[in-house]
Design an enzyme around this catalytic site. Sequence first.
Site, PDB file in Angstrom:
ATOM      1  N   ALA A 160      43.891  32.968  37.462  1.00  0.00           N
ATOM      2  CA  ALA A 160      42.542  32.368  37.453  1.00  0.00           C
ATOM      3  C   ALA A 160      41.608  33.078  36.478  1.00  0.00           C
ATOM      4  O   ALA A 160      40.869  32.437  35.725  1.00  0.00           O
ATOM      5  CB  ALA A 160      41.957  32.393  38.861  1.00  0.00           C
ATOM      6  N   HIS A 211      39.289  31.965  49.064  1.00  0.00           N
ATOM      7  CA  HIS A 211      38.625  33.185  49.537  1.00  0.00           C
ATOM      8  C   HIS A 211      37.890  32.893  50.837  1.00  0.00           C
ATOM      9  O   HIS A 211      36.721  33.264  51.020  1.00  0.00           O
ATOM     10  CB  HIS A 211      37.689  33.748  48.461  1.00  0.00           C
ATOM     11  CG  HIS A 211      38.271  33.632  47.079  1.00  0.00           C
ATOM     12  ND1 HIS A 211      37.803  32.745  46.146  1.00  0.00           N
ATOM     13  CD2 HIS A 211      39.344  34.228  46.514  1.00  0.00           C
ATOM     14  CE1 HIS A 211      38.557  32.821  45.046  1.00  0.00           C
ATOM     15  NE2 HIS A 211      39.494  33.710  45.230  1.00  0.00           N
ATOM     16  N   GLU A 236      46.591  34.757  47.943  1.00  0.00           N
ATOM     17  CA  GLU A 236      46.259  35.102  46.548  1.00  0.00           C
ATOM     18  C   GLU A 236      47.048  36.311  46.068  1.00  0.00           C
ATOM     19  O   GLU A 236      46.495  37.246  45.474  1.00  0.00           O
ATOM     20  CB  GLU A 236      44.755  35.292  46.335  1.00  0.00           C
ATOM     21  CG  GLU A 236      44.386  35.185  44.855  1.00  0.00           C
ATOM     22  CD  GLU A 236      42.904  35.057  44.546  1.00  0.00           C
ATOM     23  OE1 GLU A 236      42.064  35.229  45.429  1.00  0.00           O
ATOM     24  OE2 GLU A 236      42.598  34.766  43.371  1.00  0.00           O
TER      25      GLU A 236
END
Lengths: 345, 345
Positions: free
Chosen positions: A72, A223, A283
């Site tokens: 990202a 998140h 992640e």
Amino acid sequence: MIIDCHGHYTTAPRALVDFRERQKAAFAAGAVGGLDTKIRISDDEIRESLESKQIRIQAERGVDLTLFSPRAAHMAHHVGDAAASELWTRHCNDLIHRAVSLYPDRLVGVCQLPQSPGVSPANCIPELVRCVEELGFVGCNLNPDPTDGYWTDPPLTDRHWYPLYEKMVELDVPAMVHTSCSCNPNFHFTGAHYINGDTSAFMQFLDSDLFKDFPTLKFIIPHGGGAVPYHWGRYRGLAQNMGRPPLDALMKNVFFDTCVYHQPGIELLMTVVPPENILFGSEIVGAVKGIDPTTGYNYDDTKRYIDAVAWLPPQTRSKVLSGNALQVYGRLRRQLQAQGVPVPG
Amino acid sequence: MIIDCHGHYTTAPRALVDFRERQKAAFAAGAVGGLDTKIRISDDEIRESLESKQIRIQAERGVDLTLFSPRAAHMAHHVGDAAASELWTRHCNDLIHRAVSLYPDRLVGVCQLPQSPGVSPANCIPELVRCVEELGFVGCNLNPDPTDGYWTDPPLTDRHWYPLYEKMVELDVPAMVHTSCSCNPNFHFTGAHYINGDTSAFMQFLDSDLFKDFPTLKFIIPHGGGAVPYHWGRYRGLAQNMGRPPLDALMKNVFFDTCVYHQPGIELLMTVVPPENILFGSEIVGAVKGIDPTTGYNYDDTKRYIDAVAWLPPQTRSKVLSGNALQVYGRLRRQLQAQGVPVPG
């Protein structure tokens, strides 16, 4: 089957980053068109980069499958122009496709988009179609701030974005709302810009009729939804004050991952957000590395926190760990079958 | 004695806003210097505006005292220039002083600062000194983004801010980090910009040696610290990854209020943040109005959530509700005595 909806190829072979540096230099010299676009990476290099990290960690943690996308922070949509973004994006997505092809039982592709500040997201449609229809990807990452820290493009609820949304709906692919690096010294990328992007996107959705226009459009806010679950009462109250529908009205379209790196945060998420709206994510290999000295385990081993939520009914745990991903990523079941992976249920 | 560290004069008499509109018009016409600076507001108007709201709600909720500052959303530091900001700020602070003088047992003053984008915060020193030394204020609100949504001024840890910090330390006054309105359509003011400001500020502090330079400088991060407590594991992990000291190292300088508008959020805050670092706050009359249908009480009645944390030891509850405020606001005890209010302990 345990599905992690949030993994990035952060350990890609160095040739990828080297290409990017050459591209930046070429762009600065005004010569993008003339850039050698070959990136030489062997299958063995890809295997090595994955087996030493992504695939190993998945196996250690009992995760079957990761929805896998380019790094990202390296999307960096502010760099160069739309053509530079497109060239870079194709390379990144092609590499994801090669990784998936080597580990079809472990990875499914999610694409980067060739966004560029001030440019209509309609420019992303050809790459989205290519990734979904030709490469078998099941979702995309959408950067709500292509300027990477200055937020001068329109909010996600503006008609600016509608051409891309029309195609997402047609293809039945959701987007994870994910900012990239930050050029703004006020915002640390993983410590502020990511989380602010999540929070801002949710509030944009709350304050708009976007999902009246696109009833089947789906977003995953990563998140753990930024600040949103912690401030769930604030958002319920704001919706009420503003004459907006209750938050329930967003729950057909907006989902949260579990990238929250401590037990109390996961407990809060599970307490306030409907269980159908939470998708397991970690992640890896990731934003937050290292072992938490208070637990002896990796911060980003989020499955461990979910396993430790004692009051979670087994059916809910199962939804969070796989069922919800199979619902939200409408093409995932078929794609797994195409990759030769048996899907339960 | 129960002390709410976070209240704004959102119900100020209309003449204040009317002045601001005249000021904006005058500025647009290039004639700020010629503006009539009188604002005619009677003591009765101030009483009426407070007794119908602030003072009444405090009494209903059993709150003795509020640290009272001008309306945050109306600071609007981006408007006009530094001179316009200074004129507006003086009026706002003078009105707080009048309110405090009418209710010295209920209110203590906290000031707005005449910030302006691109202007050194050193320009705020005279107004800070005036408010503290002449008007008896005990703290200030510091806007981390004087552009109101575009974040082009330096982070709070930059030397840009040091002249102001030197004066804050000398005067022994803390700052609440509080953004104002948002000119950026990406950021709803109370739903995104406030919370993003909180999160960003904490990460700036984490990633700097500011408190080596100013060991006694103190900041309150409002709205429960933005996203920070929910992501406490992320911040612990980031500090560790980045070779920064553990979060404990920030806890002599950084504090959080309790403006989190539901029970699970308050429980999380109390679980992860050291009890010495939490100050009762509600932000009345406020950002989030109305009654939560799931509880039957106002969203912003945060004392009720704190009271409901069954496992909180009485000593901790007492610190959160008053003791910590008396520690963090170093001039508060003396100021209360000056206002004729007996202070326990």
